[in-house]
Design a protein around this motif. Structure first.
Motif, PDB file in Angstrom:
ATOM      1  N   CYS A 289      -4.344  31.445  -3.128  1.00 32.49           N
ATOM      2  CA  CYS A 289      -3.155  31.210  -2.307  1.00 32.49           C
ATOM      3  C   CYS A 289      -2.882  32.458  -1.471  1.00 32.49           C
ATOM      4  CB  CYS A 289      -1.949  30.873  -3.164  1.00 32.49           C
ATOM      5  SG  CYS A 289      -2.151  29.388  -4.171  1.00 32.49           S
ATOM      6  N   PHE A 290      -3.050  32.340  -0.170  1.00 36.32           N
ATOM      7  CA  PHE A 290      -2.864  33.486   0.722  1.00 36.32           C
ATOM      8  C   PHE A 290      -2.142  33.029   1.977  1.00 36.32           C
ATOM      9  CE2 PHE A 290      -6.199  34.916  -2.036  1.00 36.32           C
ATOM     10  CZ  PHE A 290      -5.949  36.264  -2.191  1.00 36.32           C
ATOM     11  N   GLY A 291      -1.645  33.999   2.703  1.00 41.92           N
ATOM     12  CA  GLY A 291      -0.922  33.701   3.941  1.00 41.92           C
ATOM     13  C   GLY A 291       0.130  34.734   4.194  1.00 41.92           C
ATOM     14  N   GLY A 292       1.393  34.311   4.226  1.00 43.12           N
ATOM     15  CA  GLY A 292       2.485  35.201   4.579  1.00 43.12           C
ATOM     16  C   GLY A 292       2.659  36.334   3.593  1.00 43.12           C
ATOM     17  N   ALA A 293       2.433  37.549   4.057  1.00 44.71           N
ATOM     18  CA  ALA A 293       2.566  38.719   3.192  1.00 44.71           C
ATOM     19  C   ALA A 293       4.008  39.195   3.095  1.00 44.71           C
ATOM     20  CB  ALA A 293       1.681  39.849   3.703  1.00 44.71           C
ATOM     21  N   LYS A 294       4.783  38.924   4.125  1.00 37.71           N
ATOM     22  CA  LYS A 294       6.187  39.311   4.112  1.00 37.71           C
ATOM     23  C   LYS A 294       7.039  38.081   3.838  1.00 37.71           C
ATOM     24  CE  LYS A 294       5.196  43.562   5.332  1.00 37.71           C
ATOM     25  NZ  LYS A 294       5.410  44.704   4.424  1.00 37.71           N
ATOM     26  N   ASN A 295       8.350  38.276   3.925  1.00 37.74           N
ATOM     27  CA  ASN A 295       9.247  37.149   3.721  1.00 37.74           C
ATOM     28  C   ASN A 295       9.079  36.132   4.843  1.00 37.74           C
ATOM     29  OD1 ASN A 295      10.372  38.318   1.408  1.00 37.74           O
ATOM     30  ND2 ASN A 295      11.834  39.496   2.632  1.00 37.74           N
ATOM     31  N   PHE A 296       9.029  34.882   4.490  1.00 38.03           N
ATOM     32  CA  PHE A 296       8.884  33.817   5.458  1.00 38.03           C
ATOM     33  C   PHE A 296       9.754  32.658   5.011  1.00 38.03           C
ATOM     34  CE2 PHE A 296       5.762  33.165   2.212  1.00 38.03           C
ATOM     35  CZ  PHE A 296       5.755  31.808   1.990  1.00 38.03           C
ATOM     36  N   ALA A 297       9.996  31.745   5.911  1.00 33.54           N
ATOM     37  CA  ALA A 297      10.896  30.632   5.621  1.00 33.54           C
ATOM     38  C   ALA A 297      10.226  29.317   5.954  1.00 33.54           C
ATOM     39  CB  ALA A 297      12.192  30.773   6.422  1.00 33.54           C
ATOM     40  N   MET A 298      10.332  28.363   5.043  1.00 35.56           N
ATOM     41  CA  MET A 298       9.884  26.991   5.262  1.00 35.56           C
ATOM     42  C   MET A 298      11.105  26.083   5.171  1.00 35.56           C
ATOM     43  SD  MET A 298       6.278  26.598   3.193  1.00 35.56           S
ATOM     44  CE  MET A 298       6.935  27.151   1.610  1.00 35.56           C
ATOM     45  N   THR A 299      10.922  24.862   5.601  1.00 37.12           N
ATOM     46  CA  THR A 299      11.999  23.894   5.425  1.00 37.12           C
ATOM     47  C   THR A 299      12.213  23.637   3.936  1.00 37.12           C
ATOM     48  OG1 THR A 299      10.465  22.028   5.559  1.00 37.12           O
ATOM     49  CG2 THR A 299      11.445  22.813   7.622  1.00 37.12           C
ATOM     50  N   ASP A 300      13.411  23.208   3.597  1.00 35.83           N
ATOM     51  CA  ASP A 300      13.740  23.010   2.186  1.00 35.83           C
ATOM     52  C   ASP A 300      12.832  21.980   1.534  1.00 35.83           C
ATOM     53  OD1 ASP A 300      15.751  24.856   2.447  1.00 35.83           O
ATOM     54  OD2 ASP A 300      17.325  23.368   2.797  1.00 35.83           O
ATOM     55  N   LYS A 301      12.567  20.867   2.206  1.00 36.30           N
ATOM     56  CA  LYS A 301      11.724  19.826   1.632  1.00 36.30           C
ATOM     57  C   LYS A 301      10.303  20.311   1.439  1.00 36.30           C
ATOM     58  CE  LYS A 301      14.306  15.824   3.363  1.00 36.30           C
ATOM     59  NZ  LYS A 301      14.238  14.576   4.185  1.00 36.30           N
ATOM     60  N   LEU A 302       9.773  21.012   2.436  1.00 33.67           N
ATOM     61  CA  LEU A 302       8.405  21.500   2.334  1.00 33.67           C
ATOM     62  C   LEU A 302       8.279  22.561   1.254  1.00 33.67           C
ATOM     63  CD1 LEU A 302       5.517  21.474   3.393  1.00 33.67           C
ATOM     64  CD2 LEU A 302       6.201  23.176   5.104  1.00 33.67           C
ATOM     65  N   GLU A 303       9.256  23.463   1.187  1.00 32.85           N
ATOM     66  CA  GLU A 303       9.212  24.492   0.155  1.00 32.85           C
ATOM     67  C   GLU A 303       9.318  23.885  -1.238  1.00 32.85           C
ATOM     68  OE1 GLU A 303      11.580  28.590  -1.163  1.00 32.85           O
ATOM     69  OE2 GLU A 303      12.078  27.545   0.693  1.00 32.85           O
ATOM     70  N   LYS A 304      10.164  22.872  -1.395  1.00 32.33           N
ATOM     71  CA  LYS A 304      10.300  22.215  -2.689  1.00 32.33           C
ATOM     72  C   LYS A 304       9.005  21.524  -3.097  1.00 32.33           C
ATOM     73  CE  LYS A 304      13.061  18.748  -5.117  1.00 32.33           C
ATOM     74  NZ  LYS A 304      14.187  17.779  -4.999  1.00 32.33           N
ATOM     75  N   GLU A 305       8.371  20.824  -2.169  1.00 36.70           N
ATOM     76  CA  GLU A 305       7.116  20.141  -2.473  1.00 36.70           C
ATOM     77  C   GLU A 305       6.006  21.137  -2.789  1.00 36.70           C
ATOM     78  OE1 GLU A 305       4.252  17.685  -3.380  1.00 36.70           O
ATOM     79  OE2 GLU A 305       6.336  17.085  -3.094  1.00 36.70           O
ATOM     80  N   PHE A 306       5.949  22.226  -2.040  1.00 33.79           N
ATOM     81  CA  PHE A 306       4.930  23.233  -2.310  1.00 33.79           C
ATOM     82  C   PHE A 306       5.141  23.876  -3.675  1.00 33.79           C
ATOM     83  CE2 PHE A 306       3.865  27.785  -2.253  1.00 33.79           C
ATOM     84  CZ  PHE A 306       2.489  27.699  -2.132  1.00 33.79           C
ATOM     85  N   MET A 307       6.372  24.220  -3.996  1.00 33.70           N
ATOM     86  CA  MET A 307       6.661  24.842  -5.285  1.00 33.70           C
ATOM     87  C   MET A 307       6.356  23.899  -6.435  1.00 33.70           C
ATOM     88  SD  MET A 307      10.223  26.738  -4.202  1.00 33.70           S
ATOM     89  CE  MET A 307      10.617  27.255  -5.852  1.00 33.70           C
ATOM     90  N   ASN A 308       6.706  22.622  -6.299  1.00 30.58           N
ATOM     91  CA  ASN A 308       6.400  21.670  -7.369  1.00 30.58           C
ATOM     92  C   ASN A 308       4.895  21.471  -7.517  1.00 30.58           C
ATOM     93  OD1 ASN A 308       9.118  21.254  -7.909  1.00 30.58           O
ATOM     94  ND2 ASN A 308       9.283  19.486  -6.559  1.00 30.58           N
ATOM     95  N   GLY A 309       4.209  21.335  -6.390  1.00 29.84           N
ATOM     96  CA  GLY A 309       2.765  21.103  -6.456  1.00 29.84           C
ATOM     97  C   GLY A 309       2.001  22.280  -7.014  1.00 29.84           C
TER      98      GLY A 309
END
Length: 1008
Positions: free
Chosen positions: A128-148
């Motif tokens: 899992c790589f990508g944003g090294a600093k703080n970044f923001a996703m939409t709430d739905k996308l962040e929730k789905e990513f965290m659950n998955g």
């Protein structure tokens, strides 16, 4: 070593160090031992100040004039490995190690180190790589990513690889996995590896890691720190420190400070991991900058799939959008890439020169080449079901060997992705060990949809992995399948030889799965019932949970055998096998069959019964309903499930567990009621017989026994149950499947002869050789005898009257007859196993019932003794008064049955005249004549006894046929996947097909 005999992290590292597989590194341009004037504020080309060098050998001052670190000239000096250990005050946190990145075979050593520490190999490695600093996703996308990603991380055979820093993607993953683990029980400890450069860590972090190394604690006295900057823990407010929720940190050092390593170490680590463990690997890109292109290029060149989270920002959005554009266009122009970069990287126009921008565009176009399209996958929240499904689809596109495909199927079961199993490759379907292993995994992980899938594929649950391995090993040793080795028969001594048949070995392997694997996988603390470890314990637990009226499920026992077994359990323990430190001979077929030897036959239905009871005990009601579809005796099974769930709820240790079992009890009761209603609609007579027949599969219990014992109100209120009570009361229950043609004639003749010819022309029930005759209703005495036991004599009793009057004689005879009737009923219940009324929670009733008779006889004796001792007369009246009070209190017990029996109480009011005194004496005389002359008892317990196997088969076939439609509809409605066809889903499928078509056209065009 720890308490479990496993070597700790420090011991594993020291072993590698002794073999020379791990070393440290440091810059040797300056040395602590250098004498003479040195500018301590000068900065070395390695990034350190001259005074910060830890090298104490001979300095290589000829490189002091270098301004940039050159690996060809400024070769660092290898040093002994000194920084390794575990974080935390007690060394119980994450493992860490600092090592030289340029060492040969470094990654093989690190892989071995982590595998030995975790004690397992991965089936999937997710980078899992990508944003090294703080970044923001939409709430739905962040929730789905965290659950998955959390669901993937807690899977036992899945490892995660990140940068391990306390920022960006690695921090988000660490926090989400930690929360998911806290909120979900029975999850494996996640393995999250952080790989980063030692030189990028903050100075405080480096000091803490050096201090946490046990061998360096005594040498850290020269370091000064204040209370706010303690070396006992990391400062979680720093960005370039380690994330607190990772499990391992691989800190790679090339001798430089404040310099990030490129992607080559990560790519080499992943490649070595795949080669060594034969696992899948996949990379997930979240947001990311232009440096993330190197990660993607390395994976694509090595044919590793990449999943891009579209909508997470910056590079992920650029690549996701360009992939959608390129699927509609045959070529991808520089202007298309430039437009997307300008949209998602607006700062590039003012910060990057033209040459750098052209290099970035060239790298993006290289990543999007047609030859790599099969490895690039886009996760789009509006289109895809879940992140785990996208990961499985991405791995499924890549060519893999049979071992990797089997590992992928295990992940499919863990992540509950049904679509992939339905498209199983043909060569895997022919694998004999695949279905058993996946089926057992689905049971342990509570995957009802997969359990249903395998059973619908006509998989026999008796074919376990242990049976296949044992059979194969025995056949390899030249032993035929029909006679494998010797076993001890139940009637032979241990030294006498016998034969291990195929059926016995299969049954033993099945019990090994149930007891050693399924039950041991449950939490022993879920309720007060311990986890069974032997077959005898399992049999005892079932009898305790179901009720004492149930016979043994596994052993043939008559009354003497039961008494002998109870006596044996009191004074000695049966032989058990230790679970730890098993000898090799225990896994042999002979030892296996000895340990799990049963007397009764064990086939597919018996195996389904064991799995069903285990699922009920475990609280997996979904699997239980799936197995009910495969069981033939669904009514008895559902009633037993309701009985077990009710008992488990009473002993649950917390409210949530109690509510769960209470709800499952209601579901099982509703299921049983629906099944018996379905049978009643098809054939009223056969449905009534089903309720009173002994079910061999479940310990010779009847449906009415279970319903009465567990107080199953919905089942008792069914029309079928009411019909059985009505017909049973007036002796109209038919005992055969088909009544004889002359039954009506025999009944009329018996009626015309006033019952004199009935014993010769009619039979109420046929009984088998194991049991006697059949029916009993004891509650008649409980109501009728209270009327003629009103103790009128008590109030008319005088001291100087005649002791021997007819009223007293009648009272003594009546009470004595009641005592004999209670004793006869107890013997009948014990003999026929009809003791469902003997609930342990109501054992106090037996004490009060005994006190009624004891006080009565004491009072009568004192009354007769009062002729010589007048003082006893008042004592006798007081004792009889107390006895009378107890009797009326006890009589309320039957009145309280109104809620349970409801309209059945009208039968009590319509009892014949001979039920009341003094004519009831004639009824007792008639009963005695019937017993001794006609040899027929009337134990009305509503219990059919099996007369011959044909009748049992007919009952079972009728129940299976009558309830199959309801059971199948229940499973199809709740547990079988149905595609909801809507306009949006059709449009998505059309767009997906168009994209695939365009990709294929572009690929063909590039080949031409």
């Amino acid at each position: 070593m720890n308490d479990k005999g496993k070597r700790i992290w420090e011991e594993l590292v020291k072993e590698k160090v002794r073999k020379g597989s791990l070393v440290g590194i440091t810059c040797h341009i300056y040395s602590k031992s250098t004498k003479g004037p040195i500018d301590e504020t000068k900065k070395c080309c390695c990034g350190r100040l001259t005074r910060s060098h830890s090298f104490d050998g001979e300095a290589q001052t000829q490189f002091a004039t270098e301004t940039e670190f050159n690996e060809m000239t400024c070769v660092p000096e290898e040093t002994p490995l000194t920084v390794y250990g575990q974080l935390g005050i007690f060394g119980s946190g994450a493992r860490f190690i600092r090592c030289y990145v340029g060492l040969q075979n470094l990654f093989e050593t690190l892989i071995d180190l982590v595998i030995e520490d975790v004690d397992s190999q991965p089936d999937l490695l997710i980078s899992c790589f990508g944003g090294a600093k703080n970044f923001a996703m939409t709430d739905k996308l962040e929730k789905e990513f965290m659950n998955g990603i959390s669901r993937a991380a807690v899977t036992k055979s899945v490892w995660l690889l990140t940068t391990g820093l306390n920022q960006g993607v690695s921090k988000l993953i660490g926090q989400s996995v930690h929360r998911f683990t806290l909120l979900n029980k029975n999850l494996s400890k996640p393995t999250i590896i952080g790989m980063t450069s030692w030189g990028t860590l903050t100075e405080h972090t480096q000091k803490v890691l050096k201090y946490q190394t046990s061998e360096n604690v005594d040498n850290m006295d020269f370091i000064q720190w204040d209370e706010e900057d303690s070396l006992e823990s990391l400062n979680w407010n720093e960005y370039n420190t380690l994330d607190k929720y990772h499990s391992h940190f691989l800190l790679l050092d090339d001798g430089r400070m404040n310099v990030y390593l490129d992607d080559r170490p990560r790519s080499d680590f992943v490649q070595k991991m795949c080669s060594k463990t034969n696992c899948h690997s996949i990379t997930i890109i979240i947001e990311g900058g232009f440096n993330t292109l190197e990660v993607i290029k390395n994976d694509l060149k090595n044919k590793r799939p990449v999943v891009i989270i579209h909508g997470s920002g910056r590079l992920a959005n650029v690549l996701g959008t360009l992939l959608e554009v390129s699927s509609k266009k045959n070529t991808l122009e520089n202007t298309d890439v430039d437009q997307q970069i300008a949209l998602f990287f607006p700062e590039c126009e003012r910060e990057l020169d033209e040459v750098t921008m052209q290099n970035i565009i060239a790298n993006i176009r290289e990543v999007l080449k047609m030859e790599y399209r099969n490895y690039l996958n886009i996760f789009k929240l509006e289109r895809d079901t879940s992140l785990t499904d996208t990961i499985i689809k991405a791995m499924d596109k890549v060519q893999s060997n049979s071992v990797q495909q089997r590992n992928l199927l295990r992940l499919v079961v863990s992540w509950n992705y049904v679509h992939r199993v339905q498209n199983m490759p043909k060569h895997l379907e022919d694998d004999q060990t695949l279905y058993p292993s996946l089926f057992q995994q689905a049971l342990k992980e509570n995957r009802p949809v997969f359990v249903d899938y395998f059973l619908r594929r006509y998989y026999n649950p008796l074919t376990t992995t242990t049976y296949i391995e044992s059979k194969k090993s025995l056949e390899n040793n030249g032993v035929r399948s029909r006679s494998y080795s010797s076993i001890v028969d139940s009637k032979q001594k241990l030294s006498e030889p016998s034969i291990v048949t195929k059926e016995k070995l299969r049954a033993a392997c099945a019990f090994k799965l149930i007891i050693d694997e399924l039950y041991q996988s449950l939490e022993a603390s879920s309720n007060c019932w311990n986890i069974p470890k032997t077959l005898e314990e399992l049999d005892k637990y079932y009898m305790d949970l179901v009720g004492s009226y149930a016979k043994s499920f596994y052993f043939q026992q008559n009354l003497s055998d039961q008494l002998r077994l109870k006596f044996k359990q009191l004074f000695q323990r049966t032989h058990t096998y230790e679970r730890n430190g098993k000898s090799r001979t225990e896994d042999d077929a002979e030892m296996l069959c000895r340990r799990y030897h049963i007397d009764k036959s064990f086939g597919k239905q018996e195996m389904l019964r064991e799995l069903f009871l285990w699922s009920v005990y475990a609280g997996y009601s979904d699997i239980a309903f799936i197995l009910l579809l495969q069981l033939e005796s669904r009514i008895s099974a559902a009633l037993i499930a309701a009985c077990i769930a009710r008992r488990l709820s009473l002993f649950a240790i917390n409210l949530d567990l109690r509510r769960t079992f209470d709800q499952q009890t209601k579901d099982y009761e509703e299921y049983a009621s629906a099944c018996v209603t379905a049978c009643y609609k098809h054939n009223e007579r056969l449905a009534c017989q089903l309720l009173v027949r002994e079910n061999l599969l479940f310990g010779d219990v009847t449906c009415m026994q279970i319903a009465i014992a567990s107080r199953n109100i919905p089942f008792i209120n069914t029309d079928c149950f009411n019909t059985v009570l009505t017909k049973g009361w007036v002796d109209q229950l038919a005992c055969n499947i088909t009544e004889p043609s002359n039954s009506t004639v025999n009944f009329l003749v018996s009626l015309l002869t006033l019952g004199l010819a009935a014993p010769y022309l009619m039979k109420y029930r046929e009984a088998d050789t194991d049991n006697g005759t059949n029916q009993d209703h004891s509650e008649k005495n409980d109501v009728t005898d209270q009327r003629y036991r009103s103790y009128v004599v008590l109030f008319n009793m005088k001291h100087d009257e005649n002791l021997f009057c007819w009223a007293k004689i009648y009272l003594i005879i009546t009470v004595s007859a009641m005592l004999l009737e209670d004793f006869r009923q107890f013997l009948a219940d014990l003999y026929t196993q009809m003791v469902e009324k003997q609930d342990k929670s109501r054992s106090w009733i037996a004490f009060f019932r005994a006190m009624i008779y004891i006080l009565f006889y004491i009072g009568i004796i004192f009354h007769f003794k009062s002729t010589n001792r007048p003082g006893l007369f008042k004592v006798a009246r007081i004792i009889l008064a107390i006895d009378l009070e107890l009797w009326f209190l006890f009589s309320l017990r039957f009145v309280s049955a109104i809620r349970l029996l409801g309209p059945k109480l009208f039968m009590i009011q319509n009892m014949p005249l001979f039920a009341y005194p003094p004519l009831s004496l004639l009824a007792y005389i008639g009963w005695l004549i019937n017993v001794f002359v006609f040899h027929g008892a009337t134990f009305r317990i509503f219990k059919y006894l099996r007369s011959h196997p044909k009748m049992e088969n007919n009952w079972t076939e009728f129940e299976n046929a009558a309830t199959y439609e309801y059971a199948r509809n229940f499973v199809e409605e709740h547990y079988r996947f149905k595609d909801k066809i809507t306009f949006s889903t059709l449009q998505e499928q059309i767009d997906s097909l168009k994209d695939e078509n365009e990709q294929i056209r572009g690929h063909l065009a590039s080949l031409n």
